[in-house]
Design a protein around this motif. Structure first.
Motif, PDB file in Angstrom:
ATOM      1  N   ILE A  70       0.743  -1.194  -0.057  1.00 34.77           N
ATOM      2  CA  ILE A  70      -0.118  -0.020  -0.222  1.00 34.77           C
ATOM      3  C   ILE A  70       1.012   1.149   0.088  1.00 34.77           C
ATOM      4  O   ILE A  70       0.501   2.168  -0.691  1.00 34.77           O
ATOM      5  N   ASP A  71       1.888   1.262   0.936  1.00 33.90           N
ATOM      6  CA  ASP A  71       2.983   2.283   0.736  1.00 33.90           C
ATOM      7  C   ASP A  71       3.855   2.573  -0.200  1.00 33.90           C
ATOM      8  O   ASP A  71       3.931   3.817  -0.778  1.00 33.90           O
ATOM      9  N   SER A  72       3.962   1.452  -0.916  1.00 34.46           N
ATOM     10  CA  SER A  72       5.026   1.430  -2.077  1.00 34.46           C
ATOM     11  C   SER A  72       4.329   0.385  -3.292  1.00 34.46           C
ATOM     12  O   SER A  72       4.591  -0.423  -3.196  1.00 34.46           O
ATOM     13  N   PRO A  73       3.503   0.845  -4.129  1.00 36.28           N
ATOM     14  CA  PRO A  73       2.755   0.068  -4.787  1.00 36.28           C
ATOM     15  C   PRO A  73       3.780  -0.659  -6.213  1.00 36.28           C
ATOM     16  O   PRO A  73       3.441  -1.690  -6.390  1.00 36.28           O
ATOM     17  N   ASN A  74       5.018   0.026  -6.256  1.00 33.26           N
ATOM     18  CA  ASN A  74       5.968  -0.557  -6.997  1.00 33.26           C
ATOM     19  C   ASN A  74       6.979  -1.225  -6.417  1.00 33.26           C
ATOM     20  O   ASN A  74       8.263  -1.128  -6.807  1.00 33.26           O
ATOM     21  N   ALA A  75       6.701  -1.808  -5.045  1.00 33.87           N
ATOM     22  CA  ALA A  75       7.887  -2.653  -4.571  1.00 33.87           C
ATOM     23  C   ALA A  75       8.262  -3.684  -5.340  1.00 33.87           C
ATOM     24  O   ALA A  75       7.784  -4.510  -5.910  1.00 33.87           O
ATOM     25  N   ARG A  76       9.678  -3.801  -4.888  1.00 31.57           N
ATOM     26  CA  ARG A  76      10.456  -5.069  -5.631  1.00 31.57           C
ATOM     27  C   ARG A  76       9.757  -6.277  -5.077  1.00 31.57           C
ATOM     28  O   ARG A  76       9.729  -6.585  -3.798  1.00 31.57           O
ATOM     29  N   ASP A  77      10.070  -7.449  -5.825  1.00 27.70           N
ATOM     30  CA  ASP A  77       9.734  -8.729  -5.374  1.00 27.70           C
ATOM     31  C   ASP A  77      10.639  -8.892  -4.164  1.00 27.70           C
ATOM     32  O   ASP A  77      10.268  -9.497  -3.370  1.00 27.70           O
ATOM     33  N   ASP A  78      11.956  -8.727  -4.249  1.00 23.99           N
ATOM     34  CA  ASP A  78      13.037  -9.158  -3.267  1.00 23.99           C
ATOM     35  C   ASP A  78      12.672  -8.558  -2.069  1.00 23.99           C
ATOM     36  O   ASP A  78      12.612  -9.244  -0.837  1.00 23.99           O
ATOM     37  N   THR A  79      11.818  -7.588  -1.875  1.00 20.01           N
ATOM     38  CA  THR A  79      11.458  -6.687  -0.724  1.00 20.01           C
ATOM     39  C   THR A  79      10.417  -7.549  -0.048  1.00 20.01           C
ATOM     40  O   THR A  79      10.350  -7.397   1.096  1.00 20.01           O
ATOM     41  N   LEU A  80       9.452  -7.897  -0.829  1.00 16.72           N
ATOM     42  CA  LEU A  80       8.159  -8.659  -0.291  1.00 16.72           C
ATOM     43  C   LEU A  80       8.846 -10.082   0.191  1.00 16.72           C
ATOM     44  O   LEU A  80       8.294 -10.179   1.049  1.00 16.72           O
ATOM     45  N   VAL A  81       9.714 -10.448  -0.478  1.00 23.37           N
ATOM     46  CA  VAL A  81      10.389 -11.922   0.123  1.00 23.37           C
ATOM     47  C   VAL A  81      10.966 -11.828   1.309  1.00 23.37           C
ATOM     48  O   VAL A  81      10.715 -12.502   2.104  1.00 23.37           O
ATOM     49  N   ILE A 134      14.011 -19.492  -3.157  1.00 26.16           N
ATOM     50  CA  ILE A 134      12.680 -19.169  -2.533  1.00 26.16           C
ATOM     51  C   ILE A 134      12.212 -17.720  -3.140  1.00 26.16           C
ATOM     52  O   ILE A 134      11.134 -17.596  -3.672  1.00 26.16           O
ATOM     53  N   ALA A 135      13.121 -17.096  -3.540  1.00 29.22           N
ATOM     54  CA  ALA A 135      12.981 -15.617  -4.161  1.00 29.22           C
ATOM     55  C   ALA A 135      12.542 -15.920  -5.500  1.00 29.22           C
ATOM     56  O   ALA A 135      11.443 -15.322  -5.940  1.00 29.22           O
ATOM     57  N   GLU A 136      13.093 -16.870  -6.189  1.00 28.41           N
ATOM     58  CA  GLU A 136      13.029 -17.066  -7.645  1.00 28.41           C
ATOM     59  C   GLU A 136      11.385 -17.579  -7.414  1.00 28.41           C
ATOM     60  O   GLU A 136      10.499 -17.627  -8.494  1.00 28.41           O
ATOM     61  N   ALA A 137      10.903 -18.700  -6.714  1.00 32.12           N
ATOM     62  CA  ALA A 137       9.761 -19.222  -6.612  1.00 32.12           C
ATOM     63  C   ALA A 137       8.488 -18.232  -6.654  1.00 32.12           C
ATOM     64  O   ALA A 137       7.538 -18.250  -7.336  1.00 32.12           O
ATOM     65  N   TYR A 138       8.901 -17.333  -5.722  1.00 31.32           N
ATOM     66  CA  TYR A 138       7.835 -16.115  -5.519  1.00 31.32           C
ATOM     67  C   TYR A 138       7.739 -15.213  -6.496  1.00 31.32           C
ATOM     68  O   TYR A 138       6.598 -14.628  -6.699  1.00 31.32           O
ATOM     69  N   ARG A 139       8.714 -15.183  -7.208  1.00 27.60           N
ATOM     70  CA  ARG A 139       8.682 -14.137  -8.466  1.00 27.60           C
ATOM     71  C   ARG A 139       8.096 -14.675  -9.501  1.00 27.60           C
ATOM     72  O   ARG A 139       7.345 -14.097 -10.414  1.00 27.60           O
ATOM     73  N   THR A 140       8.073 -16.112  -9.928  1.00 24.15           N
ATOM     74  CA  THR A 140       7.585 -16.575 -11.041  1.00 24.15           C
ATOM     75  C   THR A 140       6.539 -17.258 -10.836  1.00 24.15           C
ATOM     76  O   THR A 140       5.628 -17.731 -11.818  1.00 24.15           O
ATOM     77  N   GLY A 141       6.147 -17.630  -9.473  1.00 23.71           N
ATOM     78  CA  GLY A 141       5.032 -18.334  -9.191  1.00 23.71           C
ATOM     79  C   GLY A 141       5.041 -19.860  -9.463  1.00 23.71           C
ATOM     80  O   GLY A 141       4.096 -20.632  -9.034  1.00 23.71           O
ATOM     81  N   PRO A 158      -7.851 -17.628 -15.456  1.00 21.28           N
ATOM     82  CA  PRO A 158      -6.559 -18.703 -14.904  1.00 21.28           C
ATOM     83  C   PRO A 158      -5.137 -18.008 -15.280  1.00 21.28           C
ATOM     84  O   PRO A 158      -5.119 -17.691 -16.322  1.00 21.28           O
ATOM     85  N   LYS A 159      -4.178 -17.818 -14.152  1.00 23.66           N
ATOM     86  CA  LYS A 159      -2.932 -17.324 -14.626  1.00 23.66           C
ATOM     87  C   LYS A 159      -1.972 -17.637 -13.518  1.00 23.66           C
ATOM     88  O   LYS A 159      -2.492 -17.554 -12.125  1.00 23.66           O
ATOM     89  N   VAL A 160      -0.651 -17.954 -13.725  1.00 27.17           N
ATOM     90  CA  VAL A 160       0.270 -18.278 -12.815  1.00 27.17           C
ATOM     91  C   VAL A 160       0.732 -16.817 -12.286  1.00 27.17           C
ATOM     92  O   VAL A 160       1.496 -16.240 -13.028  1.00 27.17           O
ATOM     93  N   CYS A 161       0.591 -16.421 -10.987  1.00 25.40           N
ATOM     94  CA  CYS A 161       0.853 -15.314 -10.477  1.00 25.40           C
ATOM     95  C   CYS A 161       2.387 -15.359  -9.450  1.00 25.40           C
ATOM     96  O   CYS A 161       2.372 -16.240  -8.923  1.00 25.40           O
ATOM     97  N   SER A 162       2.674 -14.227  -9.594  1.00 29.57           N
ATOM     98  CA  SER A 162       3.871 -13.991  -8.561  1.00 29.57           C
ATOM     99  C   SER A 162       3.147 -13.669  -7.032  1.00 29.57           C
ATOM    100  O   SER A 162       2.009 -13.291  -7.050  1.00 29.57           O
ATOM    101  N   LEU A 163       4.211 -13.689  -6.110  1.00 28.94           N
ATOM    102  CA  LEU A 163       3.670 -13.327  -4.629  1.00 28.94           C
ATOM    103  C   LEU A 163       3.138 -11.758  -4.791  1.00 28.94           C
ATOM    104  O   LEU A 163       1.960 -11.397  -4.214  1.00 28.94           O
TER     105      LEU A 163
END
Length: 749
Positions: free
Chosen positions: A213-224, A245-252, A358-363
């Motif tokens: 919410i604070d950073s809508p363009n947050a990087r995947d690494d930050t979320l992981v 783990i980071a790669e799995a969350y980035r690609t779904g 249906p879509k394979v989504c990232s975190l």
């Protein structure tokens, strides 16, 4: 009326024609294709894949909604599961009641759901894999988490659609106060696609939502870094690398390696045991114990002596080592490789976006879908509230006018035939206001009531102003969503019972490789293989011609001296060599065990020879057709039950290389002596011709030192030696000459 005949569409059946004339034809491929596509879409949309917004499939959504309609709140009473599944089936989900009850039972299992949505009373199954009791014996109600998922249903927060028969309505999606898709996970198999999502920690998920919410363009690494990995309800230790783990969350897509949690328990006097307190997610404890017992029985992990299940409410699996000298890390490393004490959980975040695609989504995409849904819910609830405020303010304005003109209002009601019309004309009231005034109770006609009405009106006006301002400002909307998420985090987060992270994230320490042979105590044994293929190992070096007991119809086959540290080589008539550990052979007290249970020796093949393996030795192998070659001991070793193919053809013999010449004898009693160096050394093949035969084949072969001559036992049991072998000496693959006088009639050396 027109006299024209009724017009029918081109494809519509003509009522005037018979049933045969109304049949439509189309290619089979198109008919099957259309129908299969319809089925596939139905499975994907309405059965197998969860919605990214509330994380539920239709059956789970209908179960929760039906329980809400039955008023089964977390603080209320329980109702029979049969009643619940019956209502779900009759009102919303026209499928089997067993399937509905199974889905409901899963929502109540704390070892499956990280945040259970159903509070079950009775036997709802256990981690051993036992099934729940029948639905007539169990009871259920909603949990606080399920209530949070449905908060706002009565406030037009989501769209409703007709149920399957059009008599009722059901929600298309739940308002979902928290990201349930990731919190509780999901799994399903559709047509051509599947989904598999592990459970996560709710506190971490909400922290990630607040950051998004604070950073809508947050990087995947930050979320992981905020959501470092799954949080399974059964705990365990996640030993996947941070990069994976980071790669799995980035690609779904990806997988997570999960291990059991264990500790060493000191028993005093240098003895110890391992106690497993948490097992990997979705592993049935009873199956795990069976597998560990199999490892002990089959001696696949010789350093494990015993396994006991001492579990009560908590899991407690006790593993006893063979000796106190065993390294606990080495023991667990061996069990990780051979049992479900270590498993892999596959991640496949294939979900329905907006309930349709249906879509394979990232975190990040999954959290964004949830937040966008929460914003839509917030706007719909705000607009619903504004409509309610407007309706209430209208009534309050009428009440206040009535209080200001109370005597006149009472007079109109007492004396007018149509007080409603008179009041509407005299005070400029609406029909809704007049109805409210006429329905007012007499006890409300006190002075204090007027003050309360004015206070309520002022509060509603202030609330309307706040809602209108929020609807006009997107930043205010996200601020309100963040406040709601913090409230949910306070209820279900780390400070709540069971809200702490259960799965530990750690680096995988590679267990040391165990040399099992070094751990086997070296003892002499006598290996006995009977004629019918029963094998055993008797303690000590017994006389090889000693009298032994065999099963009825069975008799002696092979007997040899070995040691418990040896590898036993068995050559089959199919030309394959099989390797067995002597330490794993059954003891000599009984009749042994069938050899074919230990190796995959075909029924049509027999054991040709048995001997203990020795490194750096060479062997002559030959087939009944008279072909053969020299093979190294290392090329015989096999690692599997199926053995290792060495000789192509029907195997006849295997002899250790000793001496400088080979002596062969055919079924025609012709004998040939030729130099050993004429034979090739090979790892596998048919070999070369040893001796030439017009008919028949090879009977036997042996190796000699030419200077010492050839010895054999005559029929009387005396040793005879032929020192001058020049008569039989020749080139390999020649016919040879008749065997010397007194050679055994069975053509065996």
């Amino acid at each position: 009326m027109s006299d024209e005949p009724p017009h029918n569409p081109p494809d519509a059946p003509d009522p005037a024609k018979g049933p045969q004339d109304q049949t439509l034809s189309e290619p089979l491929s198109r008919a099957i294709g259309e129908r299969y596509l319809t089925y596939a879409l139905s499975t994907i949309m309405n059965r197998a894949l969860p919605d990214a917004r509330d994380g539920l499939k239709p059956v789970h959504r209908r179960i929760l909604y039906a329980m809400r309609e039955l008023r089964l709140s977390p603080t209320g009473g329980f109702r029979k599961s049969a009643k619940i599944s019956g209502d779900v089936m009759g009102n919303y989900h026209p499928h089997g009641d067993a399937a509905i009850y199974d889905a409901m039972a899963r929502l109540a299992q704390p070892f499956v759901m990280r945040y259970p949505l159903v509070d079950g009373q009775g036997n709802f199954g256990n981690i051993d894999g036992d099934n729940p009791a029948a639905s007539r014996y169990t009871e259920a109600r909603l949990t606080s988490a399920a209530e949070a998922l449905m908060e706002g249903l009565a406030e037009n927060a989501v769209d409703f659609r007709p149920n399957y028969d059009g008599t009722l309505t059901e929600p298309e999606v739940l308002p979902a106060a928290f990201p349930n898709l990731l919190a509780n996970g999901a799994s399903g198999i559709a047509v051509g696609m599947a989904t598999n999502i592990p459970p996560h920690n709710l506190h971490e998920l909400i922290d990630a939502c607040l950051h998004l919410i604070d950073s809508p363009n947050a990087r995947d690494d930050t979320l992981v870094s905020i959501v470092p990995g799954p949080d399974f309800p059964t705990g365990g230790i996640l030993v996947e690398s941070a990069e994976s783990i980071a790669e799995a969350y980035r690609t779904g897509r990806g997988s997570f390696r999960l291990r059991a949690r264990w500790a060493v328990e000191d028993l005093g006097r240098g003895t110890w045991q391992i106690v497993v307190t948490e097992i990997p997610y979705q592993v049935q404890k009873s199956r795990l114990i069976e597998r560990l017992a199999e490892l002990i029985d089959q001696k696949k992990v010789p350093i494990l002596a015993d396994v006991r299940d001492e579990s009560a409410e908590d899991i407690r699996i006790v593993l006893e080592p063979r000796t106190r000298a065993v390294d606990p890390e080495a023991l667990m490393g061996a069990l990780y490789r051979n049992s479900d004490l270590e498993t892999r959980f596959s991640l496949n975040m294939n979900v329905l976006i907006d309930g349709r695609v249906p879509k394979v989504c990232s975190l990040k995409e999954v959290l964004r879908a949830f937040l966008d849904h929460r914003r839509e819910v917030l706007l719909r609830r705000a607009n619903y509230r504004l409509d309610r405020i407007a309706a209430r303010l209208e009534v309050l304005e009428g009440y206040i006018i009535a209080f200001l003109n109370l005597d006149r209002v009472i007079e109109i009601i007492r004396h007018e035939d149509d007080p409603k019309a008179v009041m509407m004309a005299e005070f400029k009231l609406t029909e809704v206001q007049v109805e409210a005034i006429l329905n007012m109770r007499l006890r409300a006609l006190r002075k204090l009531e007027e003050m309360e009405l004015r206070t309520e009106r002022d509060n509603l006006l202030a609330e309307r102003e706040g809602l209108t301002a929020m609807l006009a400002d997107e930043r205010s909307q996200w601020k309100r969503i963040a406040e709601q998420l913090r409230e949910v985090r306070a209820t279900f987060g780390k400070s709540a019972p069971g809200g702490q992270r259960r799965t530990t994230i750690a680096e995988a320490a590679e267990a040391p490789v165990i040399d099992y042979d070094a751990m086997i105590e070296r003892e002499p044994v006598t290996v006995i293989l009977s004629k019918m293929g029963w094998i055993r190992a008797m303690k000590g070096h017994q006389p090889l011609d000693a009298e032994l007991k065999f099963k009825d119809g069975d008799g002696p086959g092979f007997a040899l001296h070995a040691e418990t540290t040896d590898k036993l080589m068995i050559m089959g008539s199919n030309g394959r060599f099989y390797t067995l550990s002597v330490a794993n052979l059954p003891g000599g007290r009984g009749m042994g065990e069938p050899l074919r249970l230990m190796i995959d020796l075909p029924n049509e093949a027999e054991a040709v020879t048995v001997f203990p393996w020795r490194a750096d030795t060479r062997w002559l192998v030959a087939s009944t057709e008279g072909d053969g070659f020299i093979v190294k001991a290392d090329d015989m070793l096999g690692q599997t039950r199926s053995g290792k193919q060495v000789l192509n053809g029907t195997a006849l013999l295997c002899r250790p290389i000793a001496g400088d010449h080979v002596v062969t004898v055919g079924k025609n009693r012709k004998m040939l002596v030729f130099p050993l160096d004429e034979l090739p050394e090979m790892a596998r093949g048919k070999g070369v011709r040893l001796q030439k035969f017009k008919d028949g084949g090879l009977s036997d072969a042996t190796l000699i030192t030419l200077a010492a001559g050839l010895s054999w036992l005559d029929p009387a049991g005396r040793t005879r030696t032929e020192t001058d072998l020049s008569e039989w000496l020749g080139k390999r693959a020649t016919a040879g000459r008749m065997a010397p006088r007194g050679f055994p009639r069975d053509n065996k050396f």
